[in-house]
Design a protein around this motif. Structure first.
Motif, short mmCIF file in Angstrom:
data_model
loop_
_atom_site.label_atom_id
_atom_site.label_comp_id
_atom_site.label_asym_id
_atom_site.label_seq_id
_atom_site.Cartn_x
_atom_site.Cartn_y
_atom_site.Cartn_z
N GLN A 1 0.81 -1.21 0.00
CA GLN A 1 0.00 0.00 0.00
C GLN A 1 0.85 1.26 0.00
OE1 GLN A 1 -3.27 -0.08 -0.41
NE2 GLN A 1 -3.18 -2.33 -0.43
N SER A 2 2.10 1.16 0.38
CA SER A 2 2.98 2.33 0.42
C SER A 2 3.41 2.77 -0.98
CB SER A 2 4.22 2.03 1.27
OG SER A 2 5.01 1.03 0.65
N GLY A 3 3.10 1.96 -1.98
CA GLY A 3 3.51 2.30 -3.33
C GLY A 3 4.90 1.85 -3.68
N ASN A 4 5.57 1.16 -2.77
CA ASN A 4 6.92 0.67 -3.01
C ASN A 4 6.90 -0.85 -2.89
OD1 ASN A 4 9.63 0.71 -3.56
ND2 ASN A 4 10.26 1.25 -1.47
N GLY A 5 6.18 -1.50 -3.81
CA GLY A 5 5.94 -2.93 -3.67
C GLY A 5 6.88 -3.82 -4.43
N ASP A 6 7.84 -3.25 -5.16
CA ASP A 6 8.75 -4.07 -5.95
C ASP A 6 9.80 -4.72 -5.05
OD1 ASP A 6 7.54 -3.54 -8.38
OD2 ASP A 6 8.70 -1.70 -8.68
N ARG A 7 10.05 -6.01 -5.29
CA ARG A 7 11.08 -6.74 -4.56
C ARG A 7 12.03 -7.39 -5.56
NH1 ARG A 7 8.77 -3.96 -1.60
NH2 ARG A 7 7.71 -4.46 0.36
N ILE A 8 13.28 -7.46 -5.20
CA ILE A 8 14.31 -8.01 -6.09
C ILE A 8 15.06 -9.12 -5.38
CG2 ILE A 8 15.97 -6.23 -5.39
CD1 ILE A 8 17.22 -6.43 -8.17
N CYS A 9 15.35 -10.18 -6.11
CA CYS A 9 16.17 -11.27 -5.60
C CYS A 9 17.30 -11.50 -6.60
CB CYS A 9 15.34 -12.54 -5.44
SG CYS A 9 16.31 -14.01 -4.99
N PHE A 10 18.52 -11.69 -6.11
CA PHE A 10 19.64 -12.02 -6.99
C PHE A 10 20.63 -12.91 -6.26
CE2 PHE A 10 20.58 -7.95 -4.98
CZ PHE A 10 21.90 -8.07 -4.54
N ASN A 11 21.31 -13.74 -7.02
CA ASN A 11 22.31 -14.65 -6.47
C ASN A 11 23.69 -14.22 -6.92
OD1 ASN A 11 21.20 -15.80 -9.13
ND2 ASN A 11 23.15 -16.89 -8.93
N VAL A 12 24.66 -14.34 -6.01
CA VAL A 12 26.06 -14.06 -6.31
C VAL A 12 26.89 -15.16 -5.64
CG1 VAL A 12 27.97 -12.41 -6.15
CG2 VAL A 12 25.62 -11.57 -6.33
N GLY A 13 27.46 -16.05 -6.44
CA GLY A 13 28.23 -17.15 -5.86
C GLY A 13 27.35 -18.05 -5.00
N ARG A 14 27.74 -18.22 -3.74
CA ARG A 14 26.98 -19.06 -2.80
C ARG A 14 25.90 -18.27 -2.08
NH1 ARG A 14 29.40 -20.71 1.46
NH2 ARG A 14 31.10 -19.20 1.47
N GLU A 15 25.76 -16.98 -2.38
CA GLU A 15 24.88 -16.10 -1.63
C GLU A 15 23.61 -15.76 -2.42
OE1 GLU A 15 27.29 -12.73 -0.68
OE2 GLU A 15 28.93 -13.96 0.07
N LEU A 16 22.52 -15.54 -1.67
CA LEU A 16 21.23 -15.16 -2.24
C LEU A 16 20.71 -13.97 -1.45
CD1 LEU A 16 19.07 -16.21 -4.38
CD2 LEU A 16 17.89 -17.18 -2.41
N TYR A 17 20.34 -12.88 -2.15
CA TYR A 17 19.90 -11.65 -1.51
C TYR A 17 18.48 -11.31 -1.93
CZ TYR A 17 24.78 -10.85 -0.23
OH TYR A 17 26.03 -10.98 0.29
N PHE A 18 17.75 -10.68 -0.99
CA PHE A 18 16.37 -10.26 -1.21
C PHE A 18 16.22 -8.85 -0.66
CE2 PHE A 18 11.82 -10.17 0.10
CZ PHE A 18 11.24 -10.35 -1.15
N TYR A 19 15.92 -7.88 -1.54
CA TYR A 19 15.83 -6.47 -1.16
C TYR A 19 14.50 -5.87 -1.61
CZ TYR A 19 20.91 -5.91 -0.20
OH TYR A 19 22.17 -5.98 0.32
N ILE A 20 14.16 -4.72 -0.98
CA ILE A 20 13.16 -3.83 -1.55
C ILE A 20 13.82 -3.13 -2.73
CG2 ILE A 20 11.77 -1.76 -1.19
CD1 ILE A 20 11.49 -2.54 1.73
N TYR A 21 13.18 -3.20 -3.91
CA TYR A 21 13.75 -2.57 -5.09
C TYR A 21 13.14 -1.18 -5.26
CZ TYR A 21 15.15 -1.70 -9.91
OH TYR A 21 15.68 -1.14 -11.05
N LYS A 22 13.98 -0.16 -5.19
CA LYS A 22 13.49 1.22 -5.26
C LYS A 22 13.63 1.83 -6.64
CE LYS A 22 14.60 1.78 -0.37
NZ LYS A 22 15.36 2.53 0.65
N GLY A 23 14.32 1.13 -7.53
CA GLY A 23 14.38 1.53 -8.93
C GLY A 23 14.85 2.94 -9.15
N VAL A 24 14.08 3.71 -9.94
CA VAL A 24 14.46 5.08 -10.27
C VAL A 24 14.02 6.06 -9.19
CG1 VAL A 24 14.30 4.58 -12.73
CG2 VAL A 24 12.32 5.52 -11.55
N ARG A 25 13.32 5.59 -8.15
CA ARG A 25 12.74 6.49 -7.17
C ARG A 25 13.74 6.91 -6.09
NH1 ARG A 25 9.17 2.45 -8.19
NH2 ARG A 25 9.79 1.32 -6.32
N LYS A 26 14.43 5.93 -5.52
CA LYS A 26 15.35 6.22 -4.43
C LYS A 26 16.62 5.40 -4.58
CE LYS A 26 11.72 7.27 -1.01
NZ LYS A 26 11.17 6.91 0.32
N ALA A 27 17.64 5.83 -3.88
CA ALA A 27 18.91 5.11 -3.90
C ALA A 27 18.77 3.78 -3.17
CB ALA A 27 20.01 5.96 -3.26
N ALA A 28 19.53 2.81 -3.60
CA ALA A 28 19.51 1.49 -2.97
C ALA A 28 20.19 1.54 -1.61
CB ALA A 28 20.19 0.47 -3.87
#
Length: 628
Positions: free
Chosen positions: A58-85
């Protein structure tokens, strides 16, 4: 890696590029990576992959991103063009021992602000179902590796389903799972359900419901990627044996096949309306295949090494009928409702497909169509391509068709890569061979069948300066079923009669002087494929099976036309954008997202979409040290 005829200019990492829409800019502060922002040593690791989901926050920031790097897996709120990561606050982070994540996929149907279902495939063959919001691990499939011991290459939720998912392995097999079923404590026993040309489908013999529900064996060597059509009815598979195979998913029937120019196919994607498929791979080409005609209609040459990802840009794809333009340029949610791009009901595709199907009208009104797609490769380059109506409808007189290619070339040529060549018309080669929509053998004179004869003039679109020679023929409506209109479970409950799949007939090409276009390909520009030991063994096995004689049998046929027999596209944009090979290309409403093997996920703002980060987008402050 410097391009041919390189130098400092050619070897710089670009932070912006220009198309006819305007300037795309890299947002340095919207870069996602490991929290320490240190480039990952990718030697021997699996490709970095990225998945997105919208949780309807409901906040309007509903995008989520998942990516893998080597043995690691990350899950973030994706802010895209709106705000800095903000990399210091991942929602979830996981580090695996003994295996590495290779691919992942969210289920958009079940995603909420409190819970998401994420499938993760691993290098040892297992598939994990996790909820990174609740930080829970729900289930582990193929835990004992009794189903398949090879690396998971692709995992996808079945469109429109909350419980079914499909998993591909480097063994060349695909498995259909149900999250509600267990995998059993003994190896599964299979019973043949359906068999055809270079594929077989087996069902699992068991007194009680267990996984896998089905096993698909497709081609030879690894099955590198698959993609569902926008309506969810068809499945396109790209294999290491170089074949693209398109199946009716419910009926498990082969719809059509295409062969790469040489080497394996690594990636595949569908156009938003499901009419065209683009594949890329080890021949350094992007190949456009017509779903309805089951034939190659164009190839694109711009990469200097293997093409790792292809994707259509639904926001730039457009159809214009007369003076009434209709573009896929609305919000991402509106487009998903029309096209069923990432999940939902299959019938949602009809409205968007009907607009694009206007091009099949016979009333003679001018129709202008542009499909935008992109590709990234191991050469660290991003290429953008436009597929225009002079390629899609070669049977129409060019004077009656407005071409976007001329407009783009005359108005906004990319400044640093050279403008795309204007559309030109080249006399056809003296070869009367053609192919009809049924892939039957063409007669040498094509008498009595003008619809299937070659056009007297050849279309060009962003073309390289040598002749192309596509076969003509109209484009029928592709919104057809493979014979069964049942649900996802229909293939399990129904009895199938094994039928042979008709093979594609060959063209009557009697060219004694075969042009060896592939000799122009400089293999020293190709970066070695870094993969696991098991993948290397499979690649060696596949290459030993695929002999030169086999390649010679398909070259010059409907499966694999010669380079001079189809239009050759030139990229609108071709830019070096990373230090390491590129592994991700995703088009979103406000931006496009790329990722390289160093573990950096980059956001490129569309023209006019820089937003709040415009004042912060200083490349000198880029954490990855990008160069303007």
């Amino acid at each position: 890696m410097a391009a041919e005829g390189g130098g400092k200019e050619m070897n710089e990492i670009k932070t912006q590029f220009t198309t006819r829409e305007g300037v795309y800019k890299l947002l340095a502060h919207s870069e996602y990576s490991r929290p320490n922002r240190v480039p990952f040593n990718s030697q021997g690791s699996n490709p970095v992959r990225v998945s997105f989901v919208n949780v309807n926050d409901q906040s309007g920031n509903g995008d989520r991103i998942c990516f893998n790097v080597g043995r690691e897996l990350y899950f973030y709120i994706y802010k895209g063009v709106r705000k800095a990561a903000d990399l210091s606050k991942p929602i979830d982070k996981r580090i695996y021992k003994g295996t590495q994540p290779t691919c992942h996929d969210f289920n958009p149907l079940t995603a909420t602000a409190e819970s998401v279902s994420l499938l993760v495939g691993f290098s040892a063959g297992q598939v994990q179902l996790i909820d990174p919001i609740k930080k829970e691990t729900s289930k582990l499939f193929n835990e004992e590796r009794l189903i398949d011991k090879s690396r998971v290459t692709c995992v996808r939720w079945v469109p429109g389903s909350e419980s079914l998912f499909l998993v591909a392995h480097s063994s060349g097999s695909m498995y259909l799972y149900n999250v509600e079923h267990t995998c059993g404590t003994t190896p599964p026993h299979y019973q043949l359900l359906k068999q055809g040309d270079s594929y077989a489908v087996h069902t699992c013999k068991s007194k009680s419901a267990r996984n896998p529900l089905l096993r698909w064996t497709v081609g030879e060597g690894a099955l590198n990627e698959f993609a569902f059509s926008p309506d969810g009815k068809f499945l396109a598979c790209a294999s290491q044996d170089g074949f693209l195979r398109v199946f009716g998913f419910d009926a498990a029937e082969l719809h059509g096949t295409m062969k790469s120019y040489f080497g394996g196919l690594l990636c595949v994607c569908w156009s938003p309306d499901g009419r065209y498929i683009v594949a890329g791979g080890e021949d350094d080409l992007v190949t456009v295949w017509s779903f309805s005609d089951c034939r190659v209609i164009a190839r694109g040459h711009g990469h200097k090494s293997w093409v790792s990802v292809v994707a259509f840009d639904h926001c730039t794809t457009s159809v214009e009928d007369g003076d009434a333009p209709a573009e896929f340029s609305g919000s991402d949610e509106e487009f998903h409702e029309q096209i069923h791009f990432s999940g939902g009901g299959r019938d949602r595709a009809n409205s968007a497909q009907s607009r694009l199907s206007k091009r099949n009208s016979t009333d003679g009104r001018p129709v202008s169509v542009t499909y935008r797609f992109g590709s990234v490769g191991q050469d660290t380059q991003l290429c953008l391509w436009d597929l225009t109506e002079d390629i899609l409808f070669p049977h129409l007189p060019l004077s009656r068709t407005r071409t976007h290619t001329n407009v783009m070339s005359a108005t906004s040529p990319p400044p640093s890569t050279g403008a795309a060549a204007p559309t030109t018309v080249t006399p056809a080669a003296t070869n009367n061979s053609g192919m009809n929509s049924n892939n039957s053998v063409s007669s040498s004179n094509n008498s009595g069948n003008p619809a299937n004869s070659l056009p007297s003039t050849l279309p060009r679109s962003n073309s390289l300066p040598h002749s192309s020679n596509p076969a003509g023929g109209s484009t029928p409506n592709s919104n057809t079923s493979s014979g069964t209109g049942g649900t996802k479970g229909s293939i399990i409950d129904s009895t199938f009669i094994t039928t042979g799949v008709s093979k594609f007939a060959t063209l009557s090409l009697h060219d004694s002087r075969k042009e060896r276009h592939e000799k122009d390909h400089k293999r020293n520009h190709s970066m070695g494929h870094i993969s696991s030991k098991s993948s290397d063994k499979l690649n060696q096995l596949s290459s030993s099976r695929t002999t030169k004689a086999d390649a010679a049998k398909t070259l010059g046929t409907a499966l694999c036309p010669r380079m001079e027999d189809v239009p050759l596209l030139e990229p609108l944009v071709c830019k070096k954008i990373a230090h390491e090979r590129l592994t991700v290309l995703i088009f979103l409403e406000d931006c496009l997202v790329t990722a390289c093997q160093e573990g950096f996920v980059c956001t490129w703002a569309r023209p006019g979409k820089v937003g709040l980060l415009s004042s912060q987008n200083n490349p000198a402050n880029s954490p990855s040290g990008t160069v303007v």
